[in-house]
Design a protein around this motif. Sequence first.
Motif, PDB file in Angstrom:
ATOM      1  N   GLY A 106       0.769  11.148  -9.937  1.00 40.28           N
ATOM      2  CA  GLY A 106      -0.546  10.945 -10.516  1.00 40.28           C
ATOM      3  C   GLY A 106      -1.795  10.175 -10.818  1.00 40.28           C
ATOM      4  N   GLN A 107      -1.303   8.920 -10.456  1.00 38.30           N
ATOM      5  CA  GLN A 107      -2.110   8.108  -9.488  1.00 38.30           C
ATOM      6  C   GLN A 107      -2.929   7.856  -7.880  1.00 38.30           C
ATOM      7  N   ILE A 108      -2.527   9.102  -7.802  1.00 37.51           N
ATOM      8  CA  ILE A 108      -2.741   8.700  -6.346  1.00 37.51           C
ATOM      9  C   ILE A 108      -3.749   9.985  -5.851  1.00 37.51           C
ATOM     10  N   THR A 109      -5.315   9.247  -5.595  1.00 33.85           N
ATOM     11  CA  THR A 109      -6.555   9.884  -5.477  1.00 33.85           C
ATOM     12  C   THR A 109      -6.345  10.844  -4.623  1.00 33.85           C
ATOM     13  N   GLU A 110      -7.177  11.554  -4.283  1.00 30.19           N
ATOM     14  CA  GLU A 110      -7.717  12.847  -3.562  1.00 30.19           C
ATOM     15  C   GLU A 110      -7.552  12.404  -2.181  1.00 30.19           C
ATOM     16  N   GLU A 111      -8.357  10.951  -1.790  1.00 33.41           N
ATOM     17  CA  GLU A 111      -8.850  10.341  -0.273  1.00 33.41           C
ATOM     18  C   GLU A 111      -7.262   9.227  -0.310  1.00 33.41           C
ATOM     19  N   ARG A 112      -6.301   8.838  -1.332  1.00 33.67           N
ATOM     20  CA  ARG A 112      -5.511   8.570  -0.164  1.00 33.67           C
ATOM     21  C   ARG A 112      -4.734   9.407  -0.330  1.00 33.67           C
ATOM     22  N   PHE A 113      -4.814  11.012  -0.752  1.00 34.73           N
ATOM     23  CA  PHE A 113      -3.469  11.932   0.658  1.00 34.73           C
ATOM     24  C   PHE A 113      -3.791  12.143   1.663  1.00 34.73           C
ATOM     25  N   GLN A 114      -4.911  11.585   2.051  1.00 29.79           N
ATOM     26  CA  GLN A 114      -5.109  11.285   2.890  1.00 29.79           C
ATOM     27  C   GLN A 114      -5.369  11.035   4.190  1.00 29.79           C
ATOM     28  N   GLU A 115      -5.156   9.116   3.630  1.00 31.44           N
ATOM     29  CA  GLU A 115      -5.421   8.033   4.528  1.00 31.44           C
ATOM     30  C   GLU A 115      -3.380   7.747   5.105  1.00 31.44           C
ATOM     31  N   THR A 116      -3.221   6.488   5.698  1.00 28.75           N
ATOM     32  CA  THR A 116      -2.160   6.794   6.451  1.00 28.75           C
ATOM     33  C   THR A 116      -1.210   5.133   5.625  1.00 28.75           C
ATOM     34  N   PHE A 117       0.160   5.703   5.966  1.00 29.41           N
ATOM     35  CA  PHE A 117       0.610   4.245   5.077  1.00 29.41           C
ATOM     36  C   PHE A 117       1.583   4.144   5.597  1.00 29.41           C
ATOM     37  N   GLU A 124       4.955   5.833   9.582  1.00 23.87           N
ATOM     38  CA  GLU A 124       3.058   5.620   9.211  1.00 23.87           C
ATOM     39  C   GLU A 124       3.091   7.182   9.466  1.00 23.87           C
ATOM     40  N   PHE A 125       2.508   7.295   8.724  1.00 27.27           N
ATOM     41  CA  PHE A 125       1.802   9.213   8.444  1.00 27.27           C
ATOM     42  C   PHE A 125       0.657   9.117   7.105  1.00 27.27           C
ATOM     43  N   PRO A 126       0.281  10.068   7.186  1.00 24.78           N
ATOM     44  CA  PRO A 126      -0.829  10.020   5.968  1.00 24.78           C
ATOM     45  C   PRO A 126      -0.089  10.329   4.552  1.00 24.78           C
ATOM     46  N   VAL A 127      -0.407  10.188   3.855  1.00 26.44           N
ATOM     47  CA  VAL A 127       0.569   9.985   2.711  1.00 26.44           C
ATOM     48  C   VAL A 127       0.590  11.884   1.777  1.00 26.44           C
ATOM     49  N   TYR A 128       0.080  12.054   2.362  1.00 31.04           N
ATOM     50  CA  TYR A 128       0.017  14.036   1.926  1.00 31.04           C
ATOM     51  C   TYR A 128       1.176  14.410   3.052  1.00 31.04           C
ATOM     52  N   GLN A 129       1.412  13.604   4.333  1.00 27.19           N
ATOM     53  CA  GLN A 129       2.829  13.755   4.655  1.00 27.19           C
ATOM     54  C   GLN A 129       3.702  13.369   4.296  1.00 27.19           C
ATOM     55  N   ASN A 130       3.498  12.451   4.075  1.00 27.96           N
ATOM     56  CA  ASN A 130       4.688  11.513   3.390  1.00 27.96           C
ATOM     57  C   ASN A 130       5.618  12.979   2.236  1.00 27.96           C
ATOM     58  N   ILE A 131       4.948  13.062   1.310  1.00 26.32           N
ATOM     59  CA  ILE A 131       4.557  13.286   0.068  1.00 26.32           C
ATOM     60  C   ILE A 131       5.773  15.498   0.763  1.00 26.32           C
ATOM     61  N   LEU A 132       4.802  15.428   1.454  1.00 26.73           N
ATOM     62  CA  LEU A 132       5.783  17.292   2.080  1.00 26.73           C
ATOM     63  C   LEU A 132       7.101  16.861   2.370  1.00 26.73           C
ATOM     64  N   TYR A 133       7.283  15.688   3.375  1.00 25.79           N
ATOM     65  CA  TYR A 133       8.631  14.856   3.820  1.00 25.79           C
ATOM     66  C   TYR A 133       9.554  14.904   2.533  1.00 25.79           C
TER      67      TYR A 133
END
Lengths: 163, 163
Positions: A106-117, A124-133
């Motif tokens: 719930g603390q992850i912002t819409e922008e953050r989902f698109q940022e690489t981490f 090292e992938f966009p956050v949304y890809q890490n979560i899908l993984y």
Amino acid sequence: MTTTATATKQFMTSDQLLEDWQGHRNLTRRVIESFPEKELFEFSVGGMRPFAKLATELISIAGPALKGIVEGNMEAYSEEAFNPKTKEEILNKWDEETEVINQYFGQITEERFQETFNLFGQYEFPVYQNILYFIDNEIHHRGQGYVYLRALNIEPPFFWERF
Amino acid sequence: MTTTATATKQFMTSDQLLEDWQGHRNLTRRVIESFPEKELFEFSVGGMRPFAKLATELISIAGPALKGIVEGNMEAYSEEAFNPKTKEEILNKWDEETEVINQYFGQITEERFQETFNLFGQYEFPVYQNILYFIDNEIHHRGQGYVYLRALNIEPPFFWERF
């Protein structure tokens, strides 16, 4: 990737993703419950890990990874912190992690989902890809648990029952 | 579901979902390829379906379902239209469906993903949930294929290699 309007169509909201994920986690919990105590820790097919080990992997990823994403911590992934000996321990930890996931997701912002981490200092992938993984990895291993259950002549839970 | 701002945070775009899905489909294609011809059609564990049957199920869902969604056609699901006898037939059909998926997926609007549709006249859910289900079902069955390959002493492709 194009720069037309189609590139920005929303597929789903973050609330919808979280609901879908927790539905999957409910089903995985039922798969853990379906194993007899001994077989959960000992049975496998083709030299693979028993389902207790697969469940431990899943527990060691989701909550810790989201915490790492939110806190910007790239500490390495480890399964050593959790070494369960009983089904009950696994199920209790599973339920604890349900809350951890809700809290940090719930603390992850819409922008953050698109940022690489650089998750766990390694992925090292966009956050949304890490979560899908995380979710895909859970479905993958749970599918393997279904085969173990079938090989044990135990009826697995329905794939489509999530809540 | 709340009506606060968090409820409308985008998790991912439709282009990102399609790219993720086609990555999964590439991996599933490699799993099909990994099976020897005979074992693809005959081998299984625990009385389950051989991987050729699971692949046929996947082929019978994705493209036809998207076509049904776009055209508003609620015709029942059927695996009877495709009855492959060789690995090559399955792989060729798999590649044809890749294009079908790209073609129809691109025609679904952002609003439509949120609308309920009675897929195959049977599964009445929001379109985005139906699409997630196709992908989840593929990961689920592919995970089972990994167990078959391990039981056959064949090294499966890496789970994280998608393109």
